[in-house]
Write a protein that holds these residues in place. Structure first.
Motif, mmCIF file in Angstrom:
data_model
loop_
_atom_site.group_PDB
_atom_site.id
_atom_site.type_symbol
_atom_site.label_atom_id
_atom_site.label_comp_id
_atom_site.label_asym_id
_atom_site.label_seq_id
_atom_site.Cartn_x
_atom_site.Cartn_y
_atom_site.Cartn_z
ATOM 1 N N TRP A 126 0.984 -0.837 -0.154
ATOM 2 C CA TRP A 126 -0.127 -0.051 -0.089
ATOM 3 C C TRP A 126 1.144 1.221 0.233
ATOM 4 O O TRP A 126 0.374 2.308 -0.195
ATOM 5 N N LYS A 127 1.967 1.438 0.790
ATOM 6 C CA LYS A 127 3.060 2.231 0.633
ATOM 7 C C LYS A 127 3.372 2.404 -0.814
ATOM 8 O O LYS A 127 4.199 3.378 -0.988
ATOM 9 N N ASP A 128 3.827 1.554 -2.005
ATOM 10 C CA ASP A 128 4.612 1.526 -2.968
ATOM 11 C C ASP A 128 3.966 1.951 -4.173
ATOM 12 O O ASP A 128 2.833 2.335 -4.502
ATOM 13 N N ASP A 129 4.656 3.493 -4.330
ATOM 14 C CA ASP A 129 4.408 4.297 -5.733
ATOM 15 C C ASP A 129 3.382 3.236 -6.536
ATOM 16 O O ASP A 129 2.157 3.715 -7.640
ATOM 17 N N PRO A 227 3.546 7.188 -10.212
ATOM 18 C CA PRO A 227 3.135 9.211 -9.771
ATOM 19 C C PRO A 227 4.531 9.766 -10.033
ATOM 20 O O PRO A 227 5.581 10.157 -9.363
ATOM 21 N N LEU A 228 3.851 11.072 -10.409
ATOM 22 C CA LEU A 228 4.733 12.707 -10.685
ATOM 23 C C LEU A 228 4.929 13.951 -9.502
ATOM 24 O O LEU A 228 6.048 14.257 -8.891
ATOM 25 N N ALA A 229 3.806 14.418 -9.465
ATOM 26 C CA ALA A 229 4.048 15.020 -8.491
ATOM 27 C C ALA A 229 1.814 15.537 -8.303
ATOM 28 O O ALA A 229 1.428 14.371 -8.535
ATOM 29 N N ILE A 230 1.726 15.289 -6.592
ATOM 30 C CA ILE A 230 0.181 15.377 -6.242
ATOM 31 C C ILE A 230 -0.039 17.306 -5.294
ATOM 32 O O ILE A 230 1.126 17.736 -5.069
ATOM 33 N N ALA A 256 9.860 11.361 2.004
ATOM 34 C CA ALA A 256 8.756 10.625 1.725
ATOM 35 C C ALA A 256 8.011 10.153 2.584
ATOM 36 O O ALA A 256 7.018 10.077 2.252
ATOM 37 N N ALA A 257 7.645 10.514 4.078
ATOM 38 C CA ALA A 257 6.480 10.692 4.620
ATOM 39 C C ALA A 257 5.834 11.969 4.644
ATOM 40 O O ALA A 257 5.107 11.692 4.429
ATOM 41 N N LEU A 258 6.516 12.873 3.973
ATOM 42 C CA LEU A 258 5.099 13.693 3.520
ATOM 43 C C LEU A 258 4.572 13.103 2.081
ATOM 44 O O LEU A 258 3.742 13.970 2.088
ATOM 45 N N TRP A 259 5.176 12.568 1.213
ATOM 46 C CA TRP A 259 4.731 11.854 0.241
ATOM 47 C C TRP A 259 3.584 11.072 0.733
ATOM 48 O O TRP A 259 2.803 11.647 0.375
ATOM 49 N N GLN A 260 4.391 10.408 1.547
ATOM 50 C CA GLN A 260 2.886 9.540 1.869
ATOM 51 C C GLN A 260 1.692 10.065 2.666
ATOM 52 O O GLN A 260 0.342 9.880 1.878
ATOM 53 N N LEU A 261 1.803 11.338 3.259
ATOM 54 C CA LEU A 261 0.907 12.073 3.494
ATOM 55 C C LEU A 261 -0.129 12.258 2.339
ATOM 56 O O LEU A 261 -1.392 12.631 2.902
ATOM 57 N N LYS A 263 -0.341 11.518 -0.390
ATOM 58 C CA LYS A 263 -1.060 10.277 -1.105
ATOM 59 C C LYS A 263 -1.984 10.174 -0.283
ATOM 60 O O LYS A 263 -2.917 9.351 -0.654
ATOM 61 N N ALA A 264 -2.227 9.736 0.838
ATOM 62 C CA ALA A 264 -3.137 9.735 1.646
ATOM 63 C C ALA A 264 -4.748 10.166 1.410
ATOM 64 O O ALA A 264 -5.378 10.123 1.316
#
Length: 617
Positions: A126-129, A227-230, A256-261, A263-264
């Motif tokens: 689930w964490k994988d891009d 994924p490139l950007a959010i 990486a932690a900010l990216w995970q947030l 995506k959430a």
């Protein structure tokens, strides 16, 4: 040896130690090598047992047991090649009569061996891009995702620089030589911005923290999406003063932690759109059964596809969708949910509800009369579209033959007053606010009738199966698809940012819904994802005497046989290692559109396989 960086996956073998009448005990050994990397969330070990001696005759592959968990684990510290390892001695207990709904393809088996293959799912997929991108192609969230050229975006997204960077890194020199045209078609977007922004001021109350989002993704050479950007946006104090933040993928640390947030927050928007639009509006909100009860041939064709639909719709309105009901309690949109759904319904068009029409609208395919259903996909490893088009073509062929059997030409259709009244009622009463739109089929040709009937059957069968019966598997894990967030992503220099830096995992968990909300939503998904006990599937009829016409019965048997062939092709695709989106990082095959006509009655509970005729759950 199983490398354990941030995932736990691989295969090992275990010998059959003892066998009894009803239970088989299997003892084996797993050696896990630990790295110094900090482990992430979700460390549970789940194991599936593939029989290497009990072979399913229909597939030639080993049968698969129900999921089992270790009932005895002994950890022994040791070293292997200088690295710290743990040796686990495991004993498993599983029912000897394996459940077929979890049938999968094992890459190595021996019919003469008594060994079992133990397959480990990637618990952190689930964490994988790649998993994040795959769920837009082979999940239940595929109806909003579209090619970038179909979207108008603002300058805040810095699209040009992002595209040039990723295009340089991700395409081959041969493709780059083709010029900018090749670059553009590889960019796709998941857009939760424009429709959501007007509602955010009312949504972000009572502890809910939601953004409007845009997600850019790049199609790699292997057809996986990166994924490139959010972009996450909030309304400003006045019109034209929106607040935008752009997040890029990170491999470790704070980025990486900010990216995970980020995506959430995108997943939260996806969950809301899925329930309010893909599931409730597109799959359920269409014509009603009363309108087809007059004309005998068309009634016999459509009747199976309306079984229990009125009942389940009434039940949903009285429990799930009502004010203060489950949807309002669990989704981020809360009491705004029905208003949000109604707002998006304004864009609904019947001619875009067919699978080819939907793919063309989203820029995922283009017209090609030499291809299946007259459309060609931009890329082939698109499980929802590839499997769906097979179902669409088989269904349309069956509908076409049936209509030609009862109507000799266009004039006979025009003179059929019952059909004309039915079509008029569907527009004027079923969709009175849209009855004057020019995109309705005029119902003056047999082609109009075939397209309309095939679309109705697709909505009630294939489309609904694809967005409903995988809900527990894809959305039931709250880390993968949360339904609301309780924290915004903190700004650097704030107290919240310091709390985030101290323990990113803890901050992530605090962002998710509370336990009672998660549990309530999981219960709903479990109920929705299990077909009813008296379900009748595509290619089947509830009674052998559903029609007296022998010719029609014979054509229907041919339709069922064609669906069986479709099912075989889906199994082959899922076993093809070149098609990476068929299994994904979690090693779970896409089977939501596998008709499984021949053995579907052997399935029970949540199976994520088989296409029911109607929306009855």
């Amino acid at each position: 040896m199983i490398d354990c960086l941030n995932v736990f996956q691989g295969t090992v073998k275990a010998q059959l130690a003892e066998s009894k009448k009803h239970t088989e005990f299997i003892k084996g050994e797993i050696i896990i090598q630990h790295s110094h990397a900090k482990s992430g969330l979700g460390k549970a070990i789940r194991i599936q047992l593939y029989s290497l001696s009990k072979i399913d005759p229909s597939t030639g592959k080993g049968k698969l047991s129900q999921e089992v968990h270790p009932n005895h684990v002994e950890r022994i510290n040791k070293k292997l090649n200088g690295s710290r390892c743990f040796k686990y001695e495991l004993t498993f207990e599983t029912n000897g009569s394996f459940r077929m709904q979890f049938l999968d393809v094992s890459q190595s088996f021996n019919a003469k061996s008594k060994d079992f293959l133990l397959k480990h799912w990637n618990e952190l997929a689930w964490k994988d891009d790649e998993k994040f991108g795959r769920q837009m192609l082979a999940g239940i969230m595929q109806l909003l995702f579209h090619q970038e050229a179909r979207m108008e975006y603002g300058s805040h997204f810095e699209v040009t620089s992002i595209l040039s960077i990723e295009y340089t890194h991700e395409t081959s020199s041969k493709e780059r030589d083709g010029g900018k045209g090749n670059e553009q078609w590889r960019i796709f977007i998941l857009d939760h911005h424009n429709y959501l922004m007007p509602f955010l001021g009312r949504i972000n109350k009572n502890g809910v923290c939601a953004y409007a989002s845009r997600t850019l993704l790049f199609l790699k050479d292997d057809a996986t999406l990166k994924p490139l950007a959010i972009e996450l946006s909030l309304p400003g104090v006045s019109p034209g003063t929106e607040i935008h933040r752009v997040f890029r993928p990170g491999t470790n640390g704070t980025e990486a932690a900010l990216w995970q947030l980020a995506k959430a927050h995108v997943a939260v928007n996806d969950s809301g759109y899925h329930q309010l639009i893909s599931h409730c509006c597109r799959a359920i909100h269409y014509c009603h059964q009363k309108a087809v009860e007059c004309n005998a041939p068309i009634h016999q064709l459509l009747d199976a596809h309306f079984k229990d639909t009125m009942h389940i719709n009434a039940l949903a309105r009285s429990t799930v969708l009502k004010a203060g009901g489950i949807i309002e309690k669990t989704l981020y949109s809360g009491e705004v949910s029905m208003e949000l759904s109604s707002s998006l319904y304004k864009e609904w068009r019947f001619d875009e509800q067919s699978l080819p029409g939907d793919l063309l609208k989203r820029g995922m395919a283009f017209h090609n009369p030499d291809c299946l259903a007259d459309v060609q996909l931009l890329f082939e490893d698109y499980p929802y579209a590839t499997d769906g088009l097979d179902i669409w073509v088989a269904t349309k062929r069956w509908v076409t033959l049936t209509c030609l059997h009862f109507y000799k030409d266009d004039n006979s259709l025009i003179s059929d007053h019952e059909i004309q009244e039915w079509w008029s009622e569907l527009q004027k009463i079923g969709h009175g606010d849209k009855c004057c739109k020019t995109w309705w089929y005029p119902m003056t040709t047999l082609s109009d009738l075939v397209e309309a009937l095939t679309t109705l059957i697709w909505i009630s069968s294939g489309l609904h199966a694809s967005v409903n019966f995988g809900q527990y598997g894809y959305v039931g894990h709250p880390l993968n698809r949360p339904t609301k967030c309780r924290n915004f992503i903190p700004m650097e220099g704030t107290k919240e940012f310091a709390e985030f830096l101290h323990d990113p995992d803890k901050f992530f968990l605090k962002t998710l819904p509370n336990r009672s909300e998660i549990t309530l939503y999981m219960v709903l998904l479990e109920v929705l994802s299990a077909p009813t006990s008296d379900e009748v599937y595509l290619g089947q009829r509830q009674s052998l005497n559903w029609i007296d016409d022998v010719w029609v019965k014979k054509r229907f048997d041919q339709f069922a046989a064609e669906l069986n062939e479709v099912g075989k092709r889906i199994v082959e695709r899922n076993a093809d290692p070149k098609l990476k989106n068929r299994q994904g990082p979690s090693n779970i095959p896409y089977k939501l559109l596998d008709p499984a006509v021949s053995n579907v009655k052997s399935f029970q509970g949540i199976t994520a396989i088989g296409i029911p005729n109607s929306i009855s759950m």
